[in-house]
Write a protein that holds these residues in place. Structure first.
Motif, PDB file in Angstrom:
ATOM      1  N   UNK A  46       0.836  -1.213   0.000  1.00 34.20           N
ATOM      2  CA  UNK A  46       0.000   0.000   0.000  1.00 34.20           C
ATOM      3  C   UNK A  46       0.867   1.258   0.000  1.00 34.20           C
ATOM      4  N   UNK A  47       1.950   1.244   0.783  1.00 33.78           N
ATOM      5  CA  UNK A  47       2.848   2.400   0.835  1.00 33.78           C
ATOM      6  C   UNK A  47       3.565   2.584  -0.504  1.00 33.78           C
ATOM      7  N   UNK A  74      -0.442  23.917 -11.080  1.00 35.13           N
ATOM      8  CA  UNK A  74       0.390  22.738 -11.307  1.00 35.13           C
ATOM      9  C   UNK A  74       1.606  22.740 -10.387  1.00 35.13           C
ATOM     10  N   UNK A  75       2.161  23.939 -10.128  1.00 34.83           N
ATOM     11  CA  UNK A  75       3.314  24.042  -9.246  1.00 34.83           C
ATOM     12  C   UNK A  75       2.935  23.617  -7.826  1.00 34.83           C
ATOM     13  N   UNK A  76       1.753  24.044  -7.371  1.00 37.42           N
ATOM     14  CA  UNK A  76       1.278  23.641  -6.040  1.00 37.42           C
ATOM     15  C   UNK A  76       1.096  22.122  -5.979  1.00 37.42           C
ATOM     16  N   UNK A  77       0.518  21.562  -7.053  1.00 39.18           N
ATOM     17  CA  UNK A  77       0.306  20.106  -7.090  1.00 39.18           C
ATOM     18  C   UNK A  77       1.639  19.360  -7.125  1.00 39.18           C
ATOM     19  N   UNK A  78       2.600  19.926  -7.847  1.00 45.84           N
ATOM     20  CA  UNK A  78       3.925  19.313  -7.939  1.00 45.84           C
ATOM     21  C   UNK A  78       4.574  19.253  -6.550  1.00 45.84           C
ATOM     22  N   UNK A  79       4.527  20.375  -5.810  1.00 49.24           N
ATOM     23  CA  UNK A  79       5.143  20.438  -4.492  1.00 49.24           C
ATOM     24  C   UNK A  79       4.443  19.503  -3.501  1.00 49.24           C
ATOM     25  N   UNK A  80       3.106  19.425  -3.597  1.00 48.67           N
ATOM     26  CA  UNK A  80       2.348  18.537  -2.703  1.00 48.67           C
ATOM     27  C   UNK A  80       2.690  17.071  -2.990  1.00 48.67           C
ATOM     28  N   UNK A  81       2.798  16.730  -4.282  1.00 46.38           N
ATOM     29  CA  UNK A  81       3.131  15.355  -4.667  1.00 46.38           C
ATOM     30  C   UNK A  81       4.565  15.012  -4.248  1.00 46.38           C
ATOM     31  N   UNK A  82       5.457  15.995  -4.360  1.00 49.01           N
ATOM     32  CA  UNK A  82       6.850  15.777  -3.962  1.00 49.01           C
ATOM     33  C   UNK A  82       6.950  15.507  -2.460  1.00 49.01           C
ATOM     34  N   UNK A  83       6.200  16.279  -1.669  1.00 51.19           N
ATOM     35  CA  UNK A  83       6.176  16.060  -0.218  1.00 51.19           C
ATOM     36  C   UNK A  83       5.640  14.675   0.125  1.00 51.19           C
ATOM     37  N   UNK A  84       4.572  14.271  -0.577  1.00 53.65           N
ATOM     38  CA  UNK A  84       3.983  12.954  -0.340  1.00 53.65           C
ATOM     39  C   UNK A  84       4.961  11.843  -0.705  1.00 53.65           C
ATOM     40  N   UNK A  85       5.689  12.052  -1.804  1.00 51.27           N
ATOM     41  CA  UNK A  85       6.692  11.077  -2.231  1.00 51.27           C
ATOM     42  C   UNK A  85       7.776  10.904  -1.172  1.00 51.27           C
ATOM     43  N   UNK A  86       8.267  12.023  -0.655  1.00 46.69           N
ATOM     44  CA  UNK A  86       9.312  11.977   0.368  1.00 46.69           C
ATOM     45  C   UNK A  86       8.797  11.304   1.642  1.00 46.69           C
ATOM     46  N   UNK A  88       6.343   9.061   1.861  1.00 48.11           N
ATOM     47  CA  UNK A  88       6.138   7.630   1.624  1.00 48.11           C
ATOM     48  C   UNK A  88       7.474   6.892   1.496  1.00 48.11           C
ATOM     49  N   UNK A  89       8.502   7.584   0.978  1.00 46.47           N
ATOM     50  CA  UNK A  89       9.817   6.945   0.885  1.00 46.47           C
ATOM     51  C   UNK A  89      10.366   6.654   2.279  1.00 46.47           C
ATOM     52  N   UNK A  90      10.172   7.610   3.208  1.00 42.74           N
ATOM     53  CA  UNK A  90      10.610   7.399   4.591  1.00 42.74           C
ATOM     54  C   UNK A  90       9.829   6.251   5.227  1.00 42.74           C
ATOM     55  N   UNK A  91       8.527   6.209   4.940  1.00 38.24           N
ATOM     56  CA  UNK A  91       7.689   5.134   5.469  1.00 38.24           C
ATOM     57  C   UNK A  91       8.137   3.779   4.919  1.00 38.24           C
ATOM     58  N   UNK A  92       8.480   3.732   3.649  1.00 39.56           N
ATOM     59  CA  UNK A  92       8.929   2.483   3.025  1.00 39.56           C
ATOM     60  C   UNK A  92      10.258   2.019   3.611  1.00 39.56           C
ATOM     61  N   UNK A 344      12.410   2.702  16.307  1.00 36.79           N
ATOM     62  CA  UNK A 344      12.326   2.830  14.837  1.00 36.79           C
ATOM     63  C   UNK A 344      13.304   3.882  14.324  1.00 36.79           C
ATOM     64  N   UNK A 345      13.352   5.017  15.007  1.00 38.12           N
ATOM     65  CA  UNK A 345      14.238   6.103  14.575  1.00 38.12           C
ATOM     66  C   UNK A 345      15.697   5.664  14.588  1.00 38.12           C
ATOM     67  N   UNK A 346      16.091   4.939  15.650  1.00 40.05           N
ATOM     68  CA  UNK A 346      17.475   4.466  15.739  1.00 40.05           C
ATOM     69  C   UNK A 346      17.787   3.465  14.631  1.00 40.05           C
ATOM     70  N   UNK A 347      16.836   2.585  14.354  1.00 40.11           N
ATOM     71  CA  UNK A 347      17.058   1.580  13.309  1.00 40.11           C
ATOM     72  C   UNK A 347      17.121   2.218  11.925  1.00 40.11           C
TER      73      UNK A 347
END
Length: 354
Positions: A46-47, A74-86, A88-92, A344-347
């Motif tokens: 899902x992530x 589009x710029x606002x959407x780009x920045x929002x999507x970029x934040x979400x990507x970052x 989700x990458x941390x979550x993954x 989790x943070x330490x790992x």
């Protein structure tokens, strides 16, 4: 990382397809096993899918950024999507960390009064009550295996089992020395005493998971007894098992059935021997263990309960809460959640090589 994520998603799809076939659907045991496998990797899938959607949204927004009418949106959407990507990458990264294979197991908790005599025994009783109330709040079942009480209502030592999905994952950070600071009822001068209680937390290990040679065991039966030497029953249903190579002794006397007491004692013995084996193996990774919150050192002072200040302090993460009554009544989630997040943070830090 993303190659691995793609493989996990393919496995998830394969499991979905297999579970819809008649061969699997008509075999309850096989279906349940595949469903468990699917459930384990579902959060990762899902992530990953959320990450991929955010990446796709970002690319779509990038293409529109040059449009005079839609560029700002589009710029606002780009920045929002970029934040979400970052995000989700941390979550993954966290989801891909190696899981503790014991997290889903039942747990054996052993509490022993330490320094402080009767005051330590009384606080051991308070901790036993705290843990059983927490288990009850999770709708987990707890059963005493062995109990050695004092005449004043304290506990010299108690072993009990908590049965519930994920019980070990929540209790495992409780191992160590718990310190209490309070004025005993018997203290006329009002002086604050400091006492300690030792808690050991073990994942419940079946005999099939940890093989024990029957020739290494000495098994004795005796009559169960309570505080003051009063007999709980008149039959020799209590069991004492000694593991001769290590000198490890387990007693179980809560059940009236000798067979049930023996079965429970063998599980506790297997869990203790497993823990000792894990401790030996972990010594070679001592440097790595220093970067973690810690779940196994019984000599480590982990927490102080200060009654006059209504304060509970966990020394491993510097957490202080002024709600001692709620915590001792089983409201442990705030403390445990903080410990889980710190671990989790330490790992994550270790996985990035920071």
């Amino acid at each position: 990382m993303f190659d691995k994520l793609s493989e996990i998603e393919e496995k998830y799809k394969d499991l979905e397809e297999r579970m819809q076939t008649q061969e699997v659907y008509t075999d309850p045991a096989l279906y349940a096993r595949l469903a468990r496998e699917q459930k384990e990797i579902q959060p990762v899938v899902e992530a990953y899918r959320s990450f991929e959607k955010a990446r796709s949204d970002m690319e779509s927004a990038r293409e529109l950024m040059g449009d005079p009418e839609l560029g700002e949106m589009a710029r606002d959407e780009y920045e929002a999507a970029q934040e979400e990507m970052e995000r989700m990458e941390e979550q993954l990264r966290f989801l891909l960390l190696p899981r503790d294979p014991n997290d889903s197991k039942n747990v054996i908790i052993e509490i022993r009064g330490g320094a402080g005599g009767e005051e330590a025994a009384l606080f051991a009783n308070s901790l036993y009550r705290m843990y059983t109330m927490y288990a009850e709040s999770k709708r987990w079942k707890s059963e005493i295996a062995n109990l050695n009480e004092t005449e004043l209502g304290g506990i010299k030592e108690v072993s009990f089992i908590v049965e519930g999905d994920g019980a070990y994952s929540r209790f495992k950070f409780e191992s160590g020395v718990h310190r209490v600071q309070r004025v005993p009822e018997t203290e006329a001068s009002g002086r604050i005493h400091t006492s300690t209680v030792t808690v050991a937390v073990l994942p419940e290990i079946d005999e099939v998971d940890f093989e024990i040679n029957p020739a290494d065991l000495q098994i004795d039966t005796f009559r169960s007894s309570g505080a003051g030497g009063q007999h709980v029953n008149k039959t020799e249903s209590a069991i004492r098992i000694t593991h001769l190579p290590t000198g490890t002794v387990v007693e179980c006397q809560d059940e009236r059935s000798q067979h049930k007491n023996k079965d429970r004692a063998m599980k506790i013995l297997a869990s203790r021997l497993y823990e000792e084996e894990q401790r030996r193996q972990n010594e070679q990774f001592a440097a790595e263990r220093k970067s973690q919150v810690g779940t196994g050192d019984r000599s480590e002072r982990i927490r102080t309960y200060n009654y006059p200040q209504r304060r509970v302090t966990d020394h491993r993460i510097g957490l202080t809460l002024y709600k001692i009554e709620q915590i001792l009544n089983g409201a442990l989630d705030e403390v445990i959640d903080a410990l889980v997040m710190a671990d989790r943070a330490e790992k994550l830090k270790a996985s990035k090589g920071v």
